[in-house]
Design an enzyme around this catalytic site. Structure first.
Site, PDB file in Angstrom:
ATOM      1  N   ARG A  63     -36.164  52.773 -32.479  1.00 33.22           N
ATOM      2  CA  ARG A  63     -35.810  54.012 -31.786  1.00 33.22           C
ATOM      3  C   ARG A  63     -36.662  55.169 -32.294  1.00 33.22           C
ATOM      4  O   ARG A  63     -37.066  56.054 -31.531  1.00 33.22           O
ATOM      5  CB  ARG A  63     -34.325  54.299 -32.013  1.00 33.22           C
ATOM      6  CG  ARG A  63     -33.771  55.444 -31.193  1.00 33.22           C
ATOM      7  CD  ARG A  63     -32.254  55.368 -31.202  1.00 33.22           C
ATOM      8  NE  ARG A  63     -31.676  56.528 -30.544  1.00 33.22           N
ATOM      9  CZ  ARG A  63     -30.848  57.391 -31.134  1.00 33.22           C
ATOM     10  NH1 ARG A  63     -30.513  57.218 -32.395  1.00 33.22           N
ATOM     11  NH2 ARG A  63     -30.346  58.407 -30.469  1.00 33.22           N
ATOM     12  N   HIS A  67     -38.782  57.607 -29.882  1.00 30.44           N
ATOM     13  CA  HIS A  67     -38.499  59.042 -29.853  1.00 30.44           C
ATOM     14  C   HIS A  67     -39.682  59.867 -30.348  1.00 30.44           C
ATOM     15  O   HIS A  67     -39.873  60.995 -29.917  1.00 30.44           O
ATOM     16  CB  HIS A  67     -37.257  59.345 -30.687  1.00 30.44           C
ATOM     17  CG  HIS A  67     -35.978  59.018 -29.979  1.00 30.44           C
ATOM     18  ND1 HIS A  67     -34.804  59.719 -30.184  1.00 30.44           N
ATOM     19  CD2 HIS A  67     -35.679  58.067 -29.057  1.00 30.44           C
ATOM     20  CE1 HIS A  67     -33.856  59.214 -29.413  1.00 30.44           C
ATOM     21  NE2 HIS A  67     -34.362  58.205 -28.730  1.00 30.44           N
ATOM     22  N   ASN A  95     -31.686  62.947 -32.070  1.00 33.67           N
ATOM     23  CA  ASN A  95     -32.288  62.260 -33.216  1.00 33.67           C
ATOM     24  C   ASN A  95     -31.417  62.241 -34.465  1.00 33.67           C
ATOM     25  O   ASN A  95     -31.799  61.640 -35.473  1.00 33.67           O
ATOM     26  CB  ASN A  95     -33.631  62.915 -33.571  1.00 33.67           C
ATOM     27  CG  ASN A  95     -34.719  62.573 -32.572  1.00 33.67           C
ATOM     28  OD1 ASN A  95     -34.659  61.545 -31.898  1.00 33.67           O
ATOM     29  ND2 ASN A  95     -35.709  63.435 -32.469  1.00 33.67           N
ATOM     30  N   HIS A 192     -33.007  48.228 -26.236  1.00 36.06           N
ATOM     31  CA  HIS A 192     -31.589  48.430 -26.527  1.00 36.06           C
ATOM     32  C   HIS A 192     -30.907  47.131 -26.955  1.00 36.06           C
ATOM     33  O   HIS A 192     -29.749  47.166 -27.373  1.00 36.06           O
ATOM     34  CB  HIS A 192     -30.878  49.002 -25.301  1.00 36.06           C
ATOM     35  CG  HIS A 192     -31.155  50.457 -25.080  1.00 36.06           C
ATOM     36  ND1 HIS A 192     -30.848  51.126 -23.917  1.00 36.06           N
ATOM     37  CD2 HIS A 192     -31.736  51.385 -25.898  1.00 36.06           C
ATOM     38  CE1 HIS A 192     -31.215  52.400 -24.017  1.00 36.06           C
ATOM     39  NE2 HIS A 192     -31.763  52.567 -25.202  1.00 36.06           N
TER      40      HIS A 192
END
Length: 327
Positions: A63, A67, A95, A192
């Site tokens: 992640r 991001h 975040n 995911h």
């Protein structure tokens, strides 16, 4: 005079092309072969050790990469700490739950000992993201390297990250801004498979969803009941939540099978089944895990090519720009 003028023009064009090419130097897999040959071994060993101690590390590192690349390009701006005068990306609402920044710090410290001031923090994140996928049972790919670290990080920019409430059209538009297509969007959503969500990101789907439905009608009823029990309203357990597929520690295609069964946790995930532009891709990946693996590796390479600042640096400390490292 004409031939001489033409020759000069050609030389000028060639010079400008050369300068432009250097400023936009391509990433490549062997960037550190001579300057830091032990790079990949150090990263993989450190990430594996951290993952063995904390099973949440793989999802958080993956992640983190996504991001980071989605804000200012893959420039490790997500690693910069906030200051008294600036709130950095890592402290932006999307975040706050990324965490595990210490893993990148550990890798960086070892690399500064082995090959000082050589490997960018942005490249460390990219390699670590590949490693957590591979060690979790997913595909391997050769990470392209040569990124530089950015010096700007603003929490306000995190509003540009795809929210779990977006519909397919909004998701397509968001990914297109980063040069990523519809297939890339559906493929990268498959990350995911290692994910976990806190209740706050999906509670609206299972409590008072609309005037006609208590829960989102797209959701499997038994699954929705389970989520309601985990996330009662009002709830005060900030750590409560749900894994995003049923094999959360394994990188596989179960995420897509869950979507087809109406068990997508995020509204944005479930919407991939509802739209003709994306459903066929979900169905293909649910049938064929090897196809998903192949496309995921390709899309991760494309995501890693979302460029950051061309005027970046190789940070000595991933948390602060080099000019502050002196003080």
């Amino acid at each position: 005079m004409a031939p001489l003028l033409a020759k000069n023009i050609i030389q000028i064009i060639f010079l400008l092309f050369t300068i432009f090419s250097l400023s936009k130097a391509e990433l490549h897999a062997h960037y550190y072969d001579q300057t830091c040959p032990q790079l990949e071994k150090i990263v993989s060993e450190t990430v594996l050790e951290a993952s063995n101690h904390d099973p949440k590390v793989p999802a958080r590192i993956l992640r983190m990469f996504f991001h980071d690349c989605f804000i200012r390009g893959c420039d490790a701006s997500i690693l910069l700490d906030s200051t008294a005068t600036n709130q950095a990306e890592k402290d932006g609402p999307p975040n706050v739950s990324v965490r595990s920044f210490y893993v990148i710090d550990d890798v960086k410290a070892k690399l500064e000992s082995a090959c000082p001031h050589t490997v960018s923090c942005a490249d460390i994140i990219a390699i670590a993201a590949r490693d957590v996928v591979t060690m979790s049972g997913g595909p391997y790919w050769s990470v392209l390297k040569g990124r530089k670290d950015g010096m700007v990080s603003k929490a306000s920019d995190t509003v540009n990250l795809p929210a779990p409430t977006l519909n397919v059209s909004q998701l397509i538009q968001s990914f297109a801004k980063r040069g990523l297509g519809v297939k890339d969007m559906v493929t990268l959503s498959g990350g995911h498979t290692l994910g976990f969500s806190h209740c706050s990101s999906f509670v609206a789907r299972v409590h008072n969803f609309s005037l006609l439905h208590a829960v989102d009608p797209r959701m499997n009823k038994e699954f929705a009941l389970g989520l309601r029990n985990k996330c009662p309203k009002p709830f005060n357990n900030g750590d409560a939540g749900q894994f995003l597929d049923s094999t959360a520690s394994v990188f596989d295609n179960d995420y897509y099978k869950q979507l087809l069964a109406g068990k997508g946790v995020f509204s944005s995930d479930q919407s991939l089944v509802d739209d003709y532009r994306t459903r066929w891709i979900v169905e293909a990946f649910a049938r064929d895990q090897s196809l998903f693996f192949k496309e995921f590796a390709a899309s991760m390479l494309k995501l890693g090519n979302v460029r950051g600042s061309e005027n970046g640096e190789v940070r000595l400390n991933c948390r602060i720009p080099n000019w502050r490292h002196k003080y």
